[in-house]
Design a protein around this motif. Structure first.
Motif, PDB file in Angstrom:
ATOM      1  N   LEU A   1     -14.501  19.631  -7.112  1.00  0.00           N
ATOM      2  CA  LEU A   1     -13.743  19.851  -8.344  1.00  0.00           C
ATOM      3  C   LEU A   1     -13.830  21.305  -8.799  1.00  0.00           C
ATOM      4  O   LEU A   1     -12.871  21.859  -9.341  1.00  0.00           O
ATOM      5  CB  LEU A   1     -14.258  18.924  -9.450  1.00  0.00           C
ATOM      6  CG  LEU A   1     -13.862  17.455  -9.354  1.00  0.00           C
ATOM      7  CD1 LEU A   1     -14.562  16.646 -10.455  1.00  0.00           C
ATOM      8  CD2 LEU A   1     -12.353  17.295  -9.475  1.00  0.00           C
TER       9      LEU A   1
ATOM     10  N   THR B   1      -8.371  10.445 -11.431  1.00  0.00           N
ATOM     11  CA  THR B   1      -9.351   9.788 -10.565  1.00  0.00           C
ATOM     12  C   THR B   1      -8.684   9.011  -9.445  1.00  0.00           C
ATOM     13  O   THR B   1      -9.125   9.063  -8.289  1.00  0.00           O
ATOM     14  CB  THR B   1     -10.241   8.839 -11.390  1.00  0.00           C
ATOM     15  OG1 THR B   1     -10.816   9.560 -12.472  1.00  0.00           O
ATOM     16  CG2 THR B   1     -11.340   8.258 -10.537  1.00  0.00           C
TER      17      THR B   1
ATOM     18  N   ALA C   1      -7.260  11.611  -6.920  1.00  0.00           N
ATOM     19  CA  ALA C   1      -8.319  12.349  -6.226  1.00  0.00           C
ATOM     20  C   ALA C   1      -9.048  11.461  -5.218  1.00  0.00           C
ATOM     21  O   ALA C   1      -9.339  11.889  -4.093  1.00  0.00           O
ATOM     22  CB  ALA C   1      -9.311  12.910  -7.249  1.00  0.00           C
TER      23      ALA C   1
ATOM     24  N   ARG D   1      -6.833  10.786  -2.246  1.00  0.00           N
ATOM     25  CA  ARG D   1      -6.783  11.956  -1.364  1.00  0.00           C
ATOM     26  C   ARG D   1      -7.981  11.971  -0.425  1.00  0.00           C
ATOM     27  O   ARG D   1      -7.875  12.320   0.740  1.00  0.00           O
ATOM     28  CB  ARG D   1      -6.749  13.226  -2.220  1.00  0.00           C
ATOM     29  CG  ARG D   1      -6.470  14.489  -1.437  1.00  0.00           C
ATOM     30  CD  ARG D   1      -6.413  15.672  -2.374  1.00  0.00           C
ATOM     31  NE  ARG D   1      -5.366  15.522  -3.380  1.00  0.00           N
ATOM     32  CZ  ARG D   1      -5.247  16.310  -4.439  1.00  0.00           C
ATOM     33  NH1 ARG D   1      -6.108  17.282  -4.638  1.00  0.00           N
ATOM     34  NH2 ARG D   1      -4.263  16.129  -5.293  1.00  0.00           N
TER      35      ARG D   1
ATOM     36  N   ASP E   1     -11.164  23.418  -7.584  1.00  0.00           N
ATOM     37  CA  ASP E   1      -9.816  22.958  -7.921  1.00  0.00           C
ATOM     38  C   ASP E   1      -9.586  23.155  -9.424  1.00  0.00           C
ATOM     39  O   ASP E   1      -9.620  22.191 -10.204  1.00  0.00           O
ATOM     40  CB  ASP E   1      -9.658  21.484  -7.531  1.00  0.00           C
ATOM     41  CG  ASP E   1      -8.213  21.020  -7.617  1.00  0.00           C
ATOM     42  OD1 ASP E   1      -7.361  21.808  -8.088  1.00  0.00           O
ATOM     43  OD2 ASP E   1      -7.947  19.870  -7.230  1.00  0.00           O
TER      44      ASP E   1
ATOM     45  N   THR F   1      -6.966  20.942 -11.375  1.00  0.00           N
ATOM     46  CA  THR F   1      -7.363  19.571 -11.718  1.00  0.00           C
ATOM     47  C   THR F   1      -8.300  19.563 -12.918  1.00  0.00           C
ATOM     48  O   THR F   1      -8.183  18.718 -13.819  1.00  0.00           O
ATOM     49  CB  THR F   1      -8.047  18.902 -10.510  1.00  0.00           C
ATOM     50  OG1 THR F   1      -7.111  18.838  -9.436  1.00  0.00           O
ATOM     51  CG2 THR F   1      -8.506  17.495 -10.849  1.00  0.00           C
TER      52      THR F   1
END
Length: 245
Positions: A17, A69, A72, A75, A20, A23
């Motif tokens: 995270l 969530t 993510a 992914r 990113d 996000t």
């Protein structure tokens, strides 16, 4: 469950995270921006903002965390990362708990920012303590995280994950009592709303809005939201597949 494996998963997700920023911005800033927009939509009627602002303070983080969530985690699944992790000696519960702790840490920051903005910048008037309001907002964000982890198991693409938003969240939004008191709904709709966790999230916010100290109804609402969060995480771990179809 193994504490070391759970914390290792949490650390890995948080490290991802950190790389990113878009996000992170989505999770932290969107609820604040929505509250800011709501405040000035009702700029000429501050009483209306006070009456629904507390409820939406719990709903916005739930929706944001659900969306982020679910996508993510999906992914991770489609990239094969999740499958490689499950091929290791790691229990499903370790994995789900690790993801929940990582996104839960973000939820703490998100809830604190949204609650602070609503109370001390946008002048949301509540009778109860800011800590009681923050607790419900945090539990709502964690509930959104748990629901996002759960539905990601049933989506094959990110487009499908987004489609779960109107299927899982919107019915709760309509029946939670935000638009009309639940006891004035048709009996069937009221019965359905009684088993939906967002209804108790809104009820808990309204208890803080009208009472100085925690009431029995507030404690009941908090326990129900927390219990639903744990239940969804347990079911999510049970339905987690070790192989991507």
């Amino acid at each position: 469950m193994n504490l070391h494996r759970t914390t290792a998963t949490t650390t890995r997700v948080l490290r991802q995270l950190r790389h990113d920023p878009r996000t992170i911005a989505l999770m932290l800033l969107v609820p604040c921006l929505m509250l800011l927009l709501l405040r000035y939509v009702f700029d000429g009627s501050p009483g209306t903002f006070d009456s629904i602002g507390a409820s939406l303070l719990g709903i916005f983080p739930l929706i944001t965390m659900f969306l982020v969530t679910s996508i993510a985690t999906l992914r991770e699944r489609t990239s094969g990362t999740l499958e490689r992790l499950l091929a290791m000696p790691m229990a499903k519960g370790d994995l789900i708990a690790g993801y929940a702790l990582a996104f839960g840490a973000v939820a703490v920051v998100q809830s604190a920012l949204a609650t602070g903005l609503a109370l001390w910048v946008l002048d949301l008037n509540v009778t109860g303590s800011a800590w009681l309001l923050l607790l419900v907002a945090l539990l709502d964000a964690l509930l959104g995280t748990a629901l996002g982890l759960f539905v990601s198991a049933f989506a094959a693409t990110e487009f499908q994950a987004v489609q779960f938003l109107p299927a899982v969240i919107f019915p709760q939004l309509l029946l939670c009592g935000l638009f009309t008191p639940r006891d004035r709904m048709q009996p069937v709709l009221e019965a359905i709303s009684n088993v939906l966790p967002m209804s108790y999230a809104v009820d808990g916010m309204n208890e803080v809005l009208h009472h100085t100290d925690p009431t029995a109804a507030y404690l009941r609402d908090v326990l129900i939201v927390a219990g639903c969060t744990v239940l969804v995480l347990v079911v999510g771990a049970a339905t987690l597949r070790r192989r991507t179809p």
